[in-house]
Design an enzyme around this catalytic site. Structure first.
Site, PDB file in Angstrom:
ATOM      1  N   LYS A  35       0.840  -1.212   0.000  1.00  0.00           N
ATOM      2  CA  LYS A  35       0.000   0.000   0.000  1.00  0.00           C
ATOM      3  C   LYS A  35       0.867   1.251   0.000  1.00  0.00           C
ATOM      4  O   LYS A  35       0.566   2.232  -0.686  1.00  0.00           O
ATOM      5  CB  LYS A  35      -0.932   0.005   1.221  1.00  0.00           C
ATOM      6  CG  LYS A  35      -2.060  -0.996   1.094  1.00  0.00           C
ATOM      7  CD  LYS A  35      -3.056  -0.837   2.225  1.00  0.00           C
ATOM      8  CE  LYS A  35      -4.188  -1.843   2.065  1.00  0.00           C
ATOM      9  NZ  LYS A  35      -5.038  -1.910   3.231  1.00  0.00           N
ATOM     10  N   LEU A 154     -14.724  15.135   9.236  1.00  0.00           N
ATOM     11  CA  LEU A 154     -14.978  15.006   7.791  1.00  0.00           C
ATOM     12  C   LEU A 154     -15.886  13.822   7.490  1.00  0.00           C
ATOM     13  O   LEU A 154     -15.930  12.842   8.233  1.00  0.00           O
ATOM     14  CB  LEU A 154     -13.663  14.890   7.012  1.00  0.00           C
ATOM     15  CG  LEU A 154     -12.716  13.710   7.267  1.00  0.00           C
ATOM     16  CD1 LEU A 154     -13.150  12.453   6.552  1.00  0.00           C
ATOM     17  CD2 LEU A 154     -11.315  14.075   6.837  1.00  0.00           C
ATOM     18  N   ARG A 155     -16.607  13.951   6.379  1.00  0.00           N
ATOM     19  CA  ARG A 155     -17.444  12.848   5.887  1.00  0.00           C
ATOM     20  C   ARG A 155     -16.795  12.251   4.654  1.00  0.00           C
ATOM     21  O   ARG A 155     -16.211  12.994   3.851  1.00  0.00           O
ATOM     22  CB  ARG A 155     -18.837  13.363   5.460  1.00  0.00           C
ATOM     23  CG  ARG A 155     -19.720  13.782   6.578  1.00  0.00           C
ATOM     24  CD  ARG A 155     -20.869  14.619   6.061  1.00  0.00           C
ATOM     25  NE  ARG A 155     -20.375  15.852   5.459  1.00  0.00           N
ATOM     26  CZ  ARG A 155     -21.124  16.747   4.836  1.00  0.00           C
ATOM     27  NH1 ARG A 155     -22.416  16.531   4.676  1.00  0.00           N
ATOM     28  NH2 ARG A 155     -20.604  17.847   4.336  1.00  0.00           N
ATOM     29  N   ASN A 209     -21.444  12.450  16.474  1.00  0.00           N
ATOM     30  CA  ASN A 209     -21.883  11.322  15.652  1.00  0.00           C
ATOM     31  C   ASN A 209     -23.174  10.696  16.189  1.00  0.00           C
ATOM     32  O   ASN A 209     -24.060  10.310  15.419  1.00  0.00           O
ATOM     33  CB  ASN A 209     -20.773  10.279  15.547  1.00  0.00           C
ATOM     34  CG  ASN A 209     -19.789  10.623  14.440  1.00  0.00           C
ATOM     35  OD1 ASN A 209     -19.927  11.669  13.789  1.00  0.00           O
ATOM     36  ND2 ASN A 209     -18.805   9.774  14.207  1.00  0.00           N
ATOM     37  N   CYS A 261     -18.505   4.732  10.746  1.00  0.00           N
ATOM     38  CA  CYS A 261     -18.523   5.652  11.893  1.00  0.00           C
ATOM     39  C   CYS A 261     -19.797   5.555  12.733  1.00  0.00           C
ATOM     40  O   CYS A 261     -19.738   5.182  13.904  1.00  0.00           O
ATOM     41  CB  CYS A 261     -18.326   7.079  11.408  1.00  0.00           C
ATOM     42  SG  CYS A 261     -16.801   7.239  10.466  1.00  0.00           S
ATOM     43  N   LYS A 264     -20.600   2.147  14.487  1.00  0.00           N
ATOM     44  CA  LYS A 264     -19.548   1.857  15.475  1.00  0.00           C
ATOM     45  C   LYS A 264     -19.614   2.832  16.657  1.00  0.00           C
ATOM     46  O   LYS A 264     -19.534   2.418  17.818  1.00  0.00           O
ATOM     47  CB  LYS A 264     -18.197   1.977  14.766  1.00  0.00           C
ATOM     48  CG  LYS A 264     -16.990   2.151  15.645  1.00  0.00           C
ATOM     49  CD  LYS A 264     -15.725   2.241  14.822  1.00  0.00           C
ATOM     50  CE  LYS A 264     -15.456   3.607  14.248  1.00  0.00           C
ATOM     51  NZ  LYS A 264     -14.881   4.608  15.125  1.00  0.00           N
TER      52      LYS A 264
HETATM   53  C1  UGA Z   1     -19.788  10.691   9.653  1.00  0.00           C
HETATM   54  C2  UGA Z   1     -20.011  12.140  10.141  1.00  0.00           C
HETATM   55  O1  UGA Z   1     -21.002  12.782   9.348  1.00  0.00           O
HETATM   56  C3  UGA Z   1     -18.708  12.951  10.087  1.00  0.00           C
HETATM   57  O2  UGA Z   1     -18.922  14.249  10.626  1.00  0.00           O
HETATM   58  C4  UGA Z   1     -17.641  12.215  10.915  1.00  0.00           C
HETATM   59  O3  UGA Z   1     -16.391  12.873  10.842  1.00  0.00           O
HETATM   60  C5  UGA Z   1     -17.468  10.793  10.362  1.00  0.00           C
HETATM   61  O4  UGA Z   1     -18.733  10.103  10.431  1.00  0.00           O
HETATM   62  C6  UGA Z   1     -16.438  10.087  11.213  1.00  0.00           C
HETATM   63  O5  UGA Z   1     -16.704   9.849  12.402  1.00  0.00           O
HETATM   64  O6  UGA Z   1     -15.309   9.856  10.750  1.00  0.00           O
HETATM   65  P1  UGA Z   1     -19.597   9.497   7.236  1.00  0.00           P
HETATM   66  O7  UGA Z   1     -19.861   8.243   7.987  1.00  0.00           O
HETATM   67  O8  UGA Z   1     -18.433   9.557   6.323  1.00  0.00           O
HETATM   68  O9  UGA Z   1     -19.417  10.753   8.277  1.00  0.00           O
HETATM   69  O10 UGA Z   1     -20.869   9.847   6.325  1.00  0.00           O
HETATM   70  P2  UGA Z   1     -22.276  10.578   6.565  1.00  0.00           P
HETATM   71  O11 UGA Z   1     -22.499  11.509   5.453  1.00  0.00           O
HETATM   72  O12 UGA Z   1     -22.383  11.120   7.924  1.00  0.00           O
HETATM   73  O13 UGA Z   1     -23.309   9.366   6.377  1.00  0.00           O
HETATM   74  C7  UGA Z   1     -23.380   8.294   7.307  1.00  0.00           C
HETATM   75  C8  UGA Z   1     -24.563   7.418   6.987  1.00  0.00           C
HETATM   76  O14 UGA Z   1     -25.778   8.096   7.303  1.00  0.00           O
HETATM   77  C9  UGA Z   1     -24.683   7.007   5.508  1.00  0.00           C
HETATM   78  O15 UGA Z   1     -25.050   5.644   5.427  1.00  0.00           O
HETATM   79  C10 UGA Z   1     -25.809   7.887   4.977  1.00  0.00           C
HETATM   80  O16 UGA Z   1     -26.494   7.309   3.896  1.00  0.00           O
HETATM   81  C11 UGA Z   1     -26.693   8.006   6.204  1.00  0.00           C
HETATM   82  N1  UGA Z   1     -27.552   9.195   6.202  1.00  0.00           N
HETATM   83  C12 UGA Z   1     -27.015  10.436   6.259  1.00  0.00           C
HETATM   84  C13 UGA Z   1     -28.931   9.031   6.173  1.00  0.00           C
HETATM   85  O17 UGA Z   1     -29.449   7.892   6.119  1.00  0.00           O
HETATM   86  N2  UGA Z   1     -29.731  10.144   6.219  1.00  0.00           N
HETATM   87  C14 UGA Z   1     -29.221  11.406   6.286  1.00  0.00           C
HETATM   88  O18 UGA Z   1     -30.016  12.385   6.343  1.00  0.00           O
HETATM   89  C15 UGA Z   1     -27.828  11.550   6.300  1.00  0.00           C
END
Ligand code: UGA
Length: 439
Positions: A35, A154-155, A209, A261, A264
């Site tokens: 990697k 970040l997402r 989260n 995220c 977990k």
């Molecule tokens: C999430 C947080 O949003 C970030 O702020 C955080 O830094 C990150 O976890 C982390 O702990 O590292 P992430 O998991 O990358 O980010 O993505 P999200 O956009 O938050 O989506 C998470 C899940 O929620 C996805 O499956 C998405 O489809 C779902 N979701 C999101 C919904 O079902 N409805 C919504 O309105 C928003």
């Protein structure tokens, strides 16, 4: 400034590239030589919009370096970020073995004078204190260490923009030197600064989260009420969200939250509650509703097909979207996997399409399912289409063409990307989330 990142996942690699882009010298340490070789060649390994360009630019500028060796990187770093995984154990508790193992490695290579070590991984309250103890007990004489918690928000899919235009930079530490150095490093980033103690910084990340996951489970719970009462979830949530105290951001109902995220971190916070005597039942309900949301989608699907005269083995089901959300190839805790497992168990033939995540899914299912090269190939001769991830390319797909390709025009939409009335007029059977089914 010279900084090191231990770990090159979504958080480590994106943040490393951004700090290198600001002009810092940045080391990224990983333990898999293959990697590290790919990263050195400009291959980010993960799919994240804009990341490859940023990686190549900073490799060429000789500000970004990848290695498997701690000594050369740590010994010249002012700040070391720990960005390794903290996956859940069976109990839900975060597995911190990687955090502690890399802390010992970091300690051995600390230079004389002060180095700031900061956890960007999401870790339970008290972890940074344990890291501090490990660093102090393994460091060479003359080396000084200050520990800070600097959680990342970040997402995936929007990681670069989220980091550059963050709402806040949280720094928790007992050391003024550590806080000052981290403030200096984060200076080019937007957002308010929250300076606090270690425990509060650690808990801010879990709370953020858990709150976001709660909003999603709440929206999904209301979608169940809508399905039972005939109300329309989009209208209900719009009507509620116009109240500025509530808002409607991050309340899209669908097929439940996935990724590495929310599932977990909600489980880890439940575990912290249970072990420290805090009532965790609200968060347990958030977790349970998320499972029920996935089951609800699958149950609607199976209920529909149980009424059909022909056997499942003669039916082909198309699945659009495999990643846990759009703009990523990440399939960790992705709803698509629960669905595919169930479809295969029930004897359906499965044809999937995803513009980024197919290769990762292939590692799990091999040739048990068909991997289409575009959305139309996936639906060809299909008895139903399941929309699992709301990639943009699905939102304005040619529905007329889809209808003509499918054996039966039946769509199960886990993300509510189409209007029921449009699909009704076109002659589709359309079963979405929290809205009246078009039968
Ligand atoms: C999430 C947080 O949003 C970030 O702020 C955080 O830094 C990150 O976890 C982390 O702990 O590292 P992430 O998991 O990358 O980010 O993505 P999200 O956009 O938050 O989506 C998470 C899940 O929620 C996805 O499956 C998405 O489809 C779902 N979701 C999101 C919904 O079902 N409805 C919504 O309105 C928003």
């Amino acid at each position: 400034m010279t900084i090191s990142f231990i770990g090159h996942g979504y958080v480590g690699l994106v943040t490393a590239c951004i700090f290198a882009d600001f002009g810092n010298k940045v080391w990224v340490i990983g333990h898999t030589p293959e990697k590290i070789k790919r990263l050195k060649e400009g291959d980010p390994i993960i799919y994240e919009p804009g990341l490859q360009e940023l990686l190549k630019k900073n490799l060429e500028a000789k500000r970004l370096f990848f290695t498997t060796e701690y000594d050369e990187a740590i010994s010249e770093s002012n700040i070391v970020f720990i960005t390794v995984g903290t996956p859940p154990k069976k109990t839900g508790e975060a597995d911190l073995s990687a955090v502690f193992a890399v802390s010992q490695e970091i300690a051995k290579h600390l230079r004389k004078g002060l180095t700031v070590v900061s956890c960007k991984s999401t870790v339970p309250v008290g972890t940074n204190k344990k890291v501090e103890v490990l660093l102090n007990s393994h460091k060479p004489t003359g080396a000084e260490v200050a520990v800070a918690s600097c959680p990342e928000f970040l997402r995936e899919g929007t990681a670069i923009q989220d980091t550059l235009y963050t709402d806040r930079v949280v720094i928790g530490s007992d050391s003024k030197e550590a806080i000052d150095l981290l403030l200096q490093l984060h200076e080019p980033l937007s957002g308010k600064r929250v300076i606090t103690d270690l425990a509060s910084a650690e808990l801010i990340k879990y709370t953020a989260n858990a709150m976001l996951a709660t909003k999603i489970s709440f929206a999904n719970l209301i979608s169940f009420y809508c399905e039972k009462t005939g109300a329309d979830v989009e209208t209900v949530l719009d009507g509620v969200g116009l109240d500025k105290r509530i808002g409607n951001i991050f309340m899209d109902p669908g097929i439940g939250y996935g990724g590495s995220c929310f599932p977990k971190d909600v489980k880890a916070l439940i575990n912290i509650g249970l072990t420290s005597g805090v009532d965790a039942s609200l968060l347990q309900a958030v977790d349970r509703v998320n499972d029920e949301t996935r089951n609800n989608f699958i149950n609607k699907f199976t209920a529909f097909f149980e009424k059909q005269p022909t056997s499942h083995t003669q039916k082909k089901i198309a699945v659009w979207g495999l990643s846990f959300k759009p703009n990523t190839d990440d399939i960790r805790q992705a709803p698509s996997l629960s669905l595919i497992d169930r479809l295969l168990k029930d004897g359906y033939t499965v044809s999937v399409y995803d513009q980024a995540a197919s290769e990762n899914v292939k590692k799990i299912y091999g040739d048990k399912i068909h991997y289409a090269s575009d959305p139309y190939e996936a639906v060809d001769n299909a008895d139903a289409l399941c929309i699992v991830t709301e990639w943009n390319e699905f939102k304005q797909a040619d529905l007329q063409r889809i209808k003509s390709l499918m054996k039966k025009p039946v769509i199960f939409d886990g993300r509510n990307i189409y209007h029921p009335t449009t699909l009704q007029k076109m002659g589709f059977t359309y079963i979405s989330t929290g809205r009246r089914p078009v039968l």
